[in-house]
Design an enzyme around this catalytic site. Structure first.
Site, PDB file in Angstrom:
ATOM      1  N   TYR A  64     -52.596  53.882  15.091  1.00 38.07           N
ATOM      2  CA  TYR A  64     -51.827  54.440  13.975  1.00 38.07           C
ATOM      3  C   TYR A  64     -50.364  54.536  14.398  1.00 38.07           C
ATOM      4  O   TYR A  64     -50.074  54.794  15.570  1.00 38.07           O
ATOM      5  CB  TYR A  64     -52.373  55.826  13.619  1.00 38.07           C
ATOM      6  CG  TYR A  64     -53.772  55.753  13.037  1.00 38.07           C
ATOM      7  CD1 TYR A  64     -53.978  55.818  11.664  1.00 38.07           C
ATOM      8  CD2 TYR A  64     -54.876  55.584  13.868  1.00 38.07           C
ATOM      9  CE1 TYR A  64     -55.254  55.727  11.126  1.00 38.07           C
ATOM     10  CE2 TYR A  64     -56.159  55.490  13.341  1.00 38.07           C
ATOM     11  CZ  TYR A  64     -56.346  55.566  11.968  1.00 38.07           C
ATOM     12  OH  TYR A  64     -57.605  55.468  11.444  1.00 38.07           O
ATOM     13  N   GLU A  65     -49.447  54.337  13.468  1.00 36.90           N
ATOM     14  CA  GLU A  65     -48.030  54.317  13.846  1.00 36.90           C
ATOM     15  C   GLU A  65     -47.576  55.652  14.423  1.00 36.90           C
ATOM     16  O   GLU A  65     -46.582  55.738  15.122  1.00 36.90           O
ATOM     17  CB  GLU A  65     -47.141  53.887  12.681  1.00 36.90           C
ATOM     18  CG  GLU A  65     -47.071  54.874  11.539  1.00 36.90           C
ATOM     19  CD  GLU A  65     -46.240  54.350  10.351  1.00 36.90           C
ATOM     20  OE1 GLU A  65     -45.826  53.191  10.354  1.00 36.90           O
ATOM     21  OE2 GLU A  65     -46.034  55.140   9.416  1.00 36.90           O
ATOM     22  N   SER A  66     -48.350  56.690  14.162  1.00 37.82           N
ATOM     23  CA  SER A  66     -48.046  57.999  14.738  1.00 37.82           C
ATOM     24  C   SER A  66     -48.238  58.028  16.248  1.00 37.82           C
ATOM     25  O   SER A  66     -47.808  58.970  16.905  1.00 37.82           O
ATOM     26  CB  SER A  66     -48.928  59.068  14.093  1.00 37.82           C
ATOM     27  OG  SER A  66     -50.294  58.704  14.226  1.00 37.82           O
ATOM     28  N   GLY A  67     -48.913  57.026  16.812  1.00 30.47           N
ATOM     29  CA  GLY A  67     -49.048  56.962  18.260  1.00 30.47           C
ATOM     30  C   GLY A  67     -50.467  57.061  18.776  1.00 30.47           C
ATOM     31  O   GLY A  67     -50.701  56.900  19.971  1.00 30.47           O
TER      32      GLY A  67
END
Lengths: 315, 258, 315, 258
Positions: D53-56
């Site tokens: 996820y782009e959140s990490g």
């Protein structure tokens, strides 16, 4: 241009990543390859270096901030034709005499040098990891280094016009990274000094993970903020306790400073160095045998316990 | 230096270097004498000194004398571990480092340092270790302190290779090249203390203080050029009894560096 | 050019860093300032935002990847004249209606936009942290974004000649970062999602750390690999438990999704939003009062325990 | 769509998207239908799918359906947490992502996506969220899958703003601009499946499969241009009983997205 239509060979469905060091080196380190064994004083895979020497790999381009004893041994054994580096000394214990013999006298054969500062090398790995052809950085100004290394160049900032140094990306064929623990997929964790291992691994075409301990995936998942690399970028996992000696692994064993000091005398004399390689590298079949030969040093170097506390990952 | 002054030249250098450090400063430090100077200052007038090693240890409080810049003792109980990318990009280039210590095989009158080669680069007489982080420390630390034993050989009129820029050709040469760090501010040798002048001779080493028992002639004999000398020449304070006790009993009891 | 001769005001000898939020905002957030409250979904300091609203700060340039509810509330309250961002929605719950009113109708007053992609914003913070005037990156190709933002530019690689996009450094006047724990010097630790907080803090002139817990320095030193920032770059430390609600703090409390969903209706109606600000921001003296007002939500959102294990830092 | 087929259009879209994923692939995924598709594939034919996820969060195994791209459930028991700098520089730009999912308010025949504005950029009729990470996912993921409910409004002849490049003007336009990722390979709507053709019409959406009960006319009515159609037009397989059970009982029991 490489085009990425088929992502077939995803490293993370290969159940056969766990292998002996001999297999990992045989499969992923070819003659003439650009090789990185990273670890800044900490977690240096001497085990991998010794196996490369035993397999008599040749014409390697060795890249590393600090060649240290690990590359000096490979150079003395005739594995390397080129060194890409930023500081070549025996840390805290003097020069690397065998490396100097290669540079000053071409012994055992000539060694080409490509030289940066630490910052320059760090930026090269970082550019490589990010698939950028270069990175800008503020260093080398007023230094003679750009005069002797034409790969250090300049660029004008598109906003301020000021001139910044640049270094090109470093994308080695293989990066060999020692970690405190890994699972069999190559998910791995490290603590203590971090060096440039993450960047070196992301920059490399293949990654060999060497681990003090092989743990269950659940151990990794219990503390995801400790993870250095995800397994899907890893090609081989090798279990090699004490694989960093005389370097160290925080929480496992101390740096063997006596060895670094003793190396000074060994490396000063080509014959002594050859004898050392005969006894400790060619003379043992693998790392396990080297470790058995270490004898009492194991007790002397074993880390005492100073455990950190856990944190709450709940929600 | 006829009679034994009760301390070694190294002890004096460490003591003089420690006095250059102010409480709360962030120091980029290597092993050896600079490390001793920082830890001495931390025990005395600068308890909040923050020690950063290029290996990534931030706020290190080593329980034993570190034998390598990456000694595990630098990590245990430190404030933070930074990756080397963070160390060089964010801490050093980011302007967070107050003081950098540098040493060199050769140093010239402008504080330019050579740690690369003696002789020609392509065919060196002696191949030295190279820059490591020295080049960027020289550029980015807000000020740089140099520690070196003095001799004509190590302080020549012209160095064989500029690894790390000092004041280059002197004056405001650094600023003209856009460097934010002020460059070398002090050189501490086994004979004397130097600053880097003011006004027209700014950027050039100037003797400001002679160590006890050292004459200006002695300094000249061990320097590759005729040095500038401050109008008021001081005598360097000897290490105090407490400094010597800390150095000998606690910081380097094995006499590794002293 | 700033010259660094005197490093007098080192932040780490100031014994007075621990202060109430009201003091930190009064001292370090000036009208007209460029302000960053970062945290990607995680650890967003709503406590700081509300204090900025209460102190009626004006003409702020608000920078953040995802304006989220936190900047929408500040915009609706009239604090902002400009927004620098990359994704402006109510995550998982629809549009940000008040932000749209500002952009589409200039209500409560016009809002200038400076727009990037996430990658562009990340690179801007990273350049700022590293004191680089720009960073190159591979994005924006074929997109209309460079057409509407002239600060997105191009540069030719000095090695390959290929053209890469660039973004300029972002160096805000102040960065406000919420962490799980900090000591009174500002040394602080975070786990769970990391976002761009480290880069934002290093890029900023002043850093305000807001912490769920204030801990002894020894807690930080027991696990140095968890540290986000060293105290010497921190100007103020604020103790504010539940300071992120309706955002979350891993290991402390969950994201209040009901609130995000409910916000949809609130933000759709300017009057409702004003009433909400009156009740929950202007109507409370500080965060502690807000938390008391939360009532049962505290129980609903409190994190369950899932502790990680420690690692050995001994040698 | 006269009789109730026993599943919703969303369920069919999720099932079709899941079948596009191969075991061991690394998927850059947002919340909503793409998240359900990934987790469905992971329970069935692709147990080694890695969700990023782009959140990490890397290798996330969310125990509950994530309601935000930064849900804490994505972190707990994940393989790794990466900073967003690492996510964008090393994972995405570094070429480590096999599949990216994208959605858009508008999509054109070349798979170019608009998530920025309806109307003029400076004076928008509707201000949309913007790129987020979509622009770089579109450029760097080895292949991109698009999921969108189909209408003339959302699939216009010309989109108001190109936020994220698809095949631009078609053909090898992407490659000519140096993009390594192959761009959109499939569009999955509530009516049909599309690929991006071959040969002279490569890079342009082509109907390859109609969902059960959907006619080509129905597809045309909900498209802003006259679509290309594959020579052999298939009928999309309905979700299996097992797929529906997993979606309804385990993955989205609250019916948040289905």
């Amino acid at each position: 241009m490489e085009l990425f239509l088929n992502s077939a060979e995803s490293a993370n469905v290969n159940p056969e990543k766990l292998m002996p060091m001999a297999d990992a080196i045989a499969r992923f380190v070819a003659d003439g390859a650009e090789v990185v064994i990273e670890g800044f004083t900490h977690l240096i895979s001497f085990a991998a270096a010794h196996e490369i020497i035993r397999q008599r790999k040749r014409d390697l381009t060795l890249c590393r901030l600090t060649p240290d004893l690990v590359y000096e041994q490979m150079i003395a054994a005739g594995c390397a034709s080129k060194l890409v580096f930023s500081w070549a000394g025996n840390p805290g214990a003097g020069p690397l005499y065998a490396l100097r013999r290669a540079v000053e006298q071409g012994l055992p054969h000539p060694l080409e040098l490509e030289e940066y500062s630490h910052f320059g090398m760090v930026a090269r790995f970082q550019a490589g990891a990010a698939h950028l052809p270069f990175l800008p950085l503020r260093t080398f100004t007023g230094s003679d280094l750009p005069r002797v290394n034409e790969r250090i160049r300049e660029i004008a900032c598109p906003y301020t016009g000021e001139r910044l140094a640049t270094v090109p990306a470093l994308n080695p064929d293989v990066a060999i990274i020692h970690v405190q623990r890994a699972d069999t997929s190559g998910n791995c964790q490290v603590w203590g000094l971090l060096g440039v291992q993450k960047e070196a691994a992301f920059a490399a075409s293949k990654v060999i993970i060497v681990a003090e301990e092989i743990v269950d995936e659940a151990v990794i998942r219990a503390d995801p903020n400790r993870t250095l690399l995800p397994g899907f970028i890893v090609s081989a996992v090798v279990h090699e306790p004490w694989g960093c000696h005389p370097s160290f692994a925080q929480g496992y064993y101390d740096r063997d400073n006596d060895f670094y000091v003793a190396w000074r005398e060994i490396s000063q004399d080509a014959a002594k160095l050859a004898a050392w390689l005969d006894e400790w590298v060619y003379g043992v079949a693998n790392r396990a045998e080297y470790v058995r030969k270490m004898g009492d040093a194991l007790t002397r170097l074993t880390a005492r316990q100073q455990m950190s506390s856990g944190v709450n990952y709940g929600y | 230096m006829a009679t034994d002054p009760g301390y070694s030249p190294s002890e004096l250098m460490v003591s003089a270097a420690a006095r250059e450090l102010r409480d709360g400063e962030v120091v980029f430090v290597g092993i050896g004498l600079p490390n001793l100077a920082c830890n001495l200052a931390r025990r005395l007038h600068a308890p909040n000194l923050v020690l950063i090693y290029e290996s990534g240890a931030v706020g290190a409080v080593p329980e034993r004398i570190p034998v390598s810049i990456g000694d595990p003792a630098l990590v245990t109980n430190s404030i933070a571990v930074a990756s080397m990318s963070e160390i060089f990009y964010n801490y050093l280039q980011g302007g967070k480092i107050d003081v950098g210590f540098l040493q060199g095989a050769q140093i010239d009158r402008f504080g330019n340092l050579n740690t690369t080669v003696i002789g020609d680069y392509a065919h060196p007489k002696v191949r030295l270790p190279g820059s490591g982080g020295a080049c960027e420390i020289a550029i980015h630390a807000k000020r740089v302190l140099c520690i070196a034993a003095q001799s004509k050989k190590s302080f020549p009129a012209k160095i064989d290779f500029v690894t790390s820029p000092g004041h280059l050709t002197g004056g405001d040469h650094r600023q003209r090249l856009g460097m934010r760090g002020a460059g070398p501010q002090r050189v501490i040798t086994d004979l004397a203390l130097y600053d880097f002048g003011t006004g027209e001779t700014a950027g050039e080493m100037r003797v400001t203080s002679l160590h006890p028992g050292v004459t200006l002639d002695k300094v000249r004999e061990n320097l590759g050029w005729e040095p500038r000398v401050a109008a008021e020449l001081a005598t360097t304070s000897a290490p105090t009894r407490e400094e010597l006790r800390l150095l000998r009993d606690e910081l380097d009891p094995g006499g590794l560096y002293l």
